[in-house]
Design a protein around this motif. Sequence first.
Motif, PDB file in Angstrom:
ATOM      1  N   ALA A   1      83.556  78.584  34.895  1.00 42.29           N
ATOM      2  CA  ALA A   1      84.868  78.538  35.093  1.00 42.29           C
ATOM      3  C   ALA A   1      85.255  78.162  36.535  1.00 42.29           C
ATOM      4  CB  ALA A   1      85.486  79.864  34.604  1.00 42.29           C
ATOM      5  N   PHE A   2      84.563  78.764  37.415  1.00 43.80           N
ATOM      6  CA  PHE A   2      84.801  78.666  38.908  1.00 43.80           C
ATOM      7  C   PHE A   2      83.485  78.877  39.845  1.00 43.80           C
ATOM      8  CE2 PHE A   2      86.488  80.108  43.092  1.00 43.80           C
ATOM      9  CZ  PHE A   2      87.552  79.132  43.326  1.00 43.80           C
ATOM     10  N   ILE A   3      83.319  78.191  40.836  1.00 42.21           N
ATOM     11  CA  ILE A   3      82.201  78.399  41.843  1.00 42.21           C
ATOM     12  C   ILE A   3      82.582  78.470  43.078  1.00 42.21           C
ATOM     13  CG2 ILE A   3      80.143  77.275  42.937  1.00 42.21           C
ATOM     14  CD1 ILE A   3      79.813  75.671  40.333  1.00 42.21           C
ATOM     15  N   LYS A   4      82.106  79.390  44.044  1.00 42.03           N
ATOM     16  CA  LYS A   4      82.569  79.825  45.314  1.00 42.03           C
ATOM     17  C   LYS A   4      80.974  80.022  46.105  1.00 42.03           C
ATOM     18  CE  LYS A   4      85.130  82.890  48.401  1.00 42.03           C
ATOM     19  NZ  LYS A   4      86.014  84.276  48.268  1.00 42.03           N
ATOM     20  N   ALA A   5      81.027  79.060  47.136  1.00 42.79           N
ATOM     21  CA  ALA A   5      79.805  79.163  48.036  1.00 42.79           C
ATOM     22  C   ALA A   5      80.422  79.178  49.498  1.00 42.79           C
ATOM     23  CB  ALA A   5      79.135  77.821  47.703  1.00 42.79           C
ATOM     24  N   GLN A   6      79.878  80.023  50.305  1.00 42.56           N
ATOM     25  CA  GLN A   6      80.017  80.221  51.672  1.00 42.56           C
ATOM     26  C   GLN A   6      78.926  80.703  52.438  1.00 42.56           C
ATOM     27  OE1 GLN A   6      83.583  82.937  51.983  1.00 42.56           O
ATOM     28  NE2 GLN A   6      82.271  84.226  50.737  1.00 42.56           N
ATOM     29  N   ARG A   7      79.177  80.873  53.573  1.00 37.49           N
ATOM     30  CA  ARG A   7      78.248  81.739  54.448  1.00 37.49           C
ATOM     31  C   ARG A   7      78.864  82.970  54.646  1.00 37.49           C
ATOM     32  NH1 ARG A   7      72.931  80.067  55.764  1.00 37.49           N
ATOM     33  NH2 ARG A   7      73.102  77.657  55.507  1.00 37.49           N
ATOM     34  N   VAL A   8      78.005  84.192  54.427  1.00 34.13           N
ATOM     35  CA  VAL A   8      78.453  85.566  54.447  1.00 34.13           C
ATOM     36  C   VAL A   8      79.047  85.584  55.867  1.00 34.13           C
ATOM     37  CG1 VAL A   8      77.731  87.932  54.621  1.00 34.13           C
ATOM     38  CG2 VAL A   8      76.852  86.355  53.137  1.00 34.13           C
ATOM     39  N   SER A   9      80.288  86.514  55.927  1.00 36.28           N
ATOM     40  CA  SER A   9      81.071  86.816  57.139  1.00 36.28           C
ATOM     41  C   SER A   9      81.576  85.616  57.737  1.00 36.28           C
ATOM     42  CB  SER A   9      79.940  87.393  58.385  1.00 36.28           C
ATOM     43  OG  SER A   9      79.354  88.684  57.818  1.00 36.28           O
ATOM     44  N   ASP A  10      81.688  84.587  57.006  1.00 33.35           N
ATOM     45  CA  ASP A  10      82.905  83.494  57.257  1.00 33.35           C
ATOM     46  C   ASP A  10      84.228  84.024  57.713  1.00 33.35           C
ATOM     47  OD1 ASP A  10      83.959  80.985  57.621  1.00 33.35           O
ATOM     48  OD2 ASP A  10      82.947  80.064  56.074  1.00 33.35           O
ATOM     49  N   ASP A  11      84.782  83.788  58.830  1.00 35.03           N
ATOM     50  CA  ASP A  11      86.169  84.651  58.971  1.00 35.03           C
ATOM     51  C   ASP A  11      87.120  83.734  58.473  1.00 35.03           C
ATOM     52  OD1 ASP A  11      84.843  86.678  60.247  1.00 35.03           O
ATOM     53  OD2 ASP A  11      85.011  85.675  62.086  1.00 35.03           O
TER      54      ASP A  11
ATOM     55  N   GLU B   1      76.157  82.995  50.415  1.00 34.09           N
ATOM     56  CA  GLU B   1      76.675  83.589  49.161  1.00 34.09           C
ATOM     57  C   GLU B   1      77.132  82.651  48.159  1.00 34.09           C
ATOM     58  OE1 GLU B   1      79.301  87.580  49.089  1.00 34.09           O
ATOM     59  OE2 GLU B   1      80.478  85.916  49.207  1.00 34.09           O
ATOM     60  N   ILE B   2      76.569  82.813  47.050  1.00 33.41           N
ATOM     61  CA  ILE B   2      77.169  81.778  45.733  1.00 33.41           C
ATOM     62  C   ILE B   2      77.542  82.949  44.907  1.00 33.41           C
ATOM     63  CG2 ILE B   2      74.786  82.052  44.900  1.00 33.41           C
ATOM     64  CD1 ILE B   2      77.214  79.014  44.683  1.00 33.41           C
ATOM     65  N   ILE B   3      78.762  82.512  44.348  1.00 35.00           N
ATOM     66  CA  ILE B   3      79.470  83.259  42.902  1.00 35.00           C
ATOM     67  C   ILE B   3      79.912  82.192  42.042  1.00 35.00           C
ATOM     68  CG2 ILE B   3      81.516  84.918  42.418  1.00 35.00           C
ATOM     69  CD1 ILE B   3      81.838  85.544  45.450  1.00 35.00           C
ATOM     70  N   VAL B   4      79.392  82.666  41.250  1.00 36.11           N
ATOM     71  CA  VAL B   4      79.434  81.794  39.893  1.00 36.11           C
ATOM     72  C   VAL B   4      80.266  82.617  38.641  1.00 36.11           C
ATOM     73  CG1 VAL B   4      78.402  80.523  37.853  1.00 36.11           C
ATOM     74  CG2 VAL B   4      77.329  80.761  40.124  1.00 36.11           C
TER      75      VAL B   4
END
Length: 352
Positions: free
Chosen positions: A155-165, A217-220
């Motif tokens: 339904a949704f994917i979120k990918a980022q580097r941890v502590s990305d301000d 950090e990957i959130i699925v």
Amino acid sequence: MKLLYFSIISVFLQVSCQNPRSHWTLPPNILVVEVDGSVGQQTLSCLGSPEEVTRRANKSQDIIWKKNGVEEPQRGNSYLVHLEESLGGGEYTCHSKDGSLLDRTVVLIQEGETMKRKILVKNDQEEYLKCSAQNYNGEFHCSWTWHSSRIGKVAFIKAQRVSDDSDIQCSVDTSGLRWTCSSGQSNFRCSVNKSGYSISCLDEQYCPYAEESRKIEIIVYVRTEHFLIESYTKQFFLSEIVKPDKVTISKVNTTMIKWSYPSSWSSPYSYFPLTFQIAQLKRRCKKCGNLCPDSKATKILTVHSTDICQFEVKHKAKVVCIRAKDALCDSQWSEWSQFRLRRRKNNKNRHQ
């Protein structure tokens, strides 16, 4: 998470909550409501702001609501969604008297963290998401296993580097399979495999020659056809999940073999060295598959090399197995490569 309010210029329905419970939105038009198993209500508003409702008061009573394409008895600007346990999700649309679509949203139900997960199952490592990378080019892959009775979709994917301000903005293309997550400090592109069992992502700002200071950090978010949604998170450095492809083994002569780095591995090899393990097996089975995990190896040797390697095989060895891993990190071993030795029988053996 901050509450998001919908406006007339947004693609989302206005939401109010009669019973206190967490809710938030996912692009492009998804409302996620967290439930705790008790009976609750969620109010959807079609026309937007109170000022807009007042301005169009004469028409608001003519608004028709549909759930999953079926017309509902409720009329007017507001629609009351009844929530009980994990029920209440669906696609809600509001229409004018002539049938024109005014707005649309999908309500997905997320059960509380204390409730048992239902959509994905854990793997052998007791994890829901298994991630790996073939090399250090910034690309990685994550896979999962659907519950046998609840196969769903992403339904949704979120990918980022941890502590990305910076605020992460994630969007999906019209196919629903390709996602982009961008901020001032990172830029990820992810795609969902057509089978629905994995995703591939690329960190476009990743530099293989610099040390990683922040984990990925990957959130699925996955959902079922019954509008239940769950999120699964994994954090890692690429150096923790890198797993080389199989090495290539070939024969030099009757006693010597050679192998080379996987073609997909990062170069130069002097900067990205691999460690190799070599196992020699005494038995051979023509009808067997891969014998390499066999515990009856004569001996397992470890070799460090930055180039093509050669190795003299023992006379009694029937099968040689080789695998590789990053020499500088405690990461995963590649799958075993297997090479079956075929030695000519001498004349004495031929006449026995």
